[in-house]
Design an enzyme around this catalytic site. Sequence first.
Site, PDB file in Angstrom:
ATOM      1  N   ARG A 148       5.005  43.725 -43.369  1.00 33.90           N
ATOM      2  CA  ARG A 148       5.343  42.307 -43.189  1.00 33.90           C
ATOM      3  C   ARG A 148       5.221  41.893 -41.736  1.00 33.90           C
ATOM      4  O   ARG A 148       4.804  40.768 -41.427  1.00 33.90           O
ATOM      5  CB  ARG A 148       6.756  42.032 -43.722  1.00 33.90           C
ATOM      6  CG  ARG A 148       7.100  40.552 -43.769  1.00 33.90           C
ATOM      7  CD  ARG A 148       8.405  40.278 -44.493  1.00 33.90           C
ATOM      8  NE  ARG A 148       9.555  40.833 -43.785  1.00 33.90           N
ATOM      9  CZ  ARG A 148      10.819  40.695 -44.206  1.00 33.90           C
ATOM     10  NH1 ARG A 148      11.079  40.054 -45.329  1.00 33.90           N
ATOM     11  NH2 ARG A 148      11.813  41.209 -43.517  1.00 33.90           N
ATOM     12  N   LYS A 207       7.935  35.568 -40.120  1.00 31.87           N
ATOM     13  CA  LYS A 207       9.260  35.919 -39.583  1.00 31.87           C
ATOM     14  C   LYS A 207       9.164  35.881 -38.064  1.00 31.87           C
ATOM     15  O   LYS A 207       9.031  36.912 -37.391  1.00 31.87           O
ATOM     16  CB  LYS A 207       9.689  37.296 -40.093  1.00 31.87           C
ATOM     17  CG  LYS A 207      11.184  37.561 -39.967  1.00 31.87           C
ATOM     18  CD  LYS A 207      11.567  38.801 -40.744  1.00 31.87           C
ATOM     19  CE  LYS A 207      13.050  39.137 -40.567  1.00 31.87           C
ATOM     20  NZ  LYS A 207      13.938  38.115 -41.140  1.00 31.87           N
ATOM     21  N   GLU A 218      16.317  28.814 -49.658  1.00 32.61           N
ATOM     22  CA  GLU A 218      17.015  30.064 -49.361  1.00 32.61           C
ATOM     23  C   GLU A 218      18.269  29.731 -48.585  1.00 32.61           C
ATOM     24  O   GLU A 218      18.604  28.557 -48.402  1.00 32.61           O
ATOM     25  CB  GLU A 218      16.119  31.009 -48.555  1.00 32.61           C
ATOM     26  CG  GLU A 218      15.695  30.476 -47.205  1.00 32.61           C
ATOM     27  CD  GLU A 218      14.863  31.474 -46.405  1.00 32.61           C
ATOM     28  OE1 GLU A 218      14.589  32.566 -46.916  1.00 32.61           O
ATOM     29  OE2 GLU A 218      14.502  31.146 -45.264  1.00 32.61           O
TER      30      GLU A 218
END
Length: 290
Positions: A50, A149, A182
């Site tokens: 990721r 991220k 989220e």
Amino acid sequence: MKIYIDGKYYDENRAKISVFDHGLLYGDGIFEGIRAYSGRIFKLAEHIDRLYCSAKAILLTVPLSPGEMTKAVVETCRRNKIRDGYIRLIVTRGVGSLGLNPRSCKNPSVMVIAGKIQLYPREFYEKGMEIVTVPTVRNLHSALNPAIKSLNYLNNVLAKIEANNSGCEEAVMLNAEGFVAECTGDNLFIVRQRQLFTPPLYAGPLYGITRAVVIEMSREGGLVVAETNLTRYDLFNADECFLTGTGAEIIPVVKIDGRVIGTGQPGPVTRDLVQRYHALTKVSGEPIYE
């Protein structure tokens, strides 16, 4: 504590970066939060993958190969004698000018911190937590894609501030269409009639690694799992609700916006997933000391 910075280890009081690093000046960089359990680093390969996906999305050249990055993380844990802990892996654009242009940054930097973390009080895991929906919406895919991220977490920080101002530790973030995306640092699940529901990735949540583990465990346990758009109405009328994240693990939610969820206690599906998740973390992961 020994901190890894660009191939060298420094005592924590001597671990420093330049004030001209664009990670500091502009939030131009990426990171991963990773957990270690029983001398093993849980889902390290998935976190490394990721990280490189985030780097590719922002055209950031990581100066280490995935194999070298893995070795750096393992060695940092080893030097800090970590058996159960939290690892923060960071890649910044590096030192550049005061201008915005990333072309002035010639050498990206890699940092690894291995220590401890406790996001929420222990009683929340036993009795459940209360959360609220906040006005700050999740970033648009067409603006700053939530799948990246990045070090620019201001969107999440603002939502966290709003949660704190409401007397809560965590917040539900909606997307621009009004669907649940989220929480500020966790993915969200609800249980309804023994079925598990969670927002789809296109609704704005992070591609959560713990999220993926929970989906896999649930399907293995015979639960139907659906990734579908959810509204606040769906949350209010759920039988159970819980959050997932590397740092948070699996934490039950018993009240949302003043509405009691289910019985007001952590439900059986949540409790079962917590037990199975903890069992998995004890036996799975990249060995630190072998």
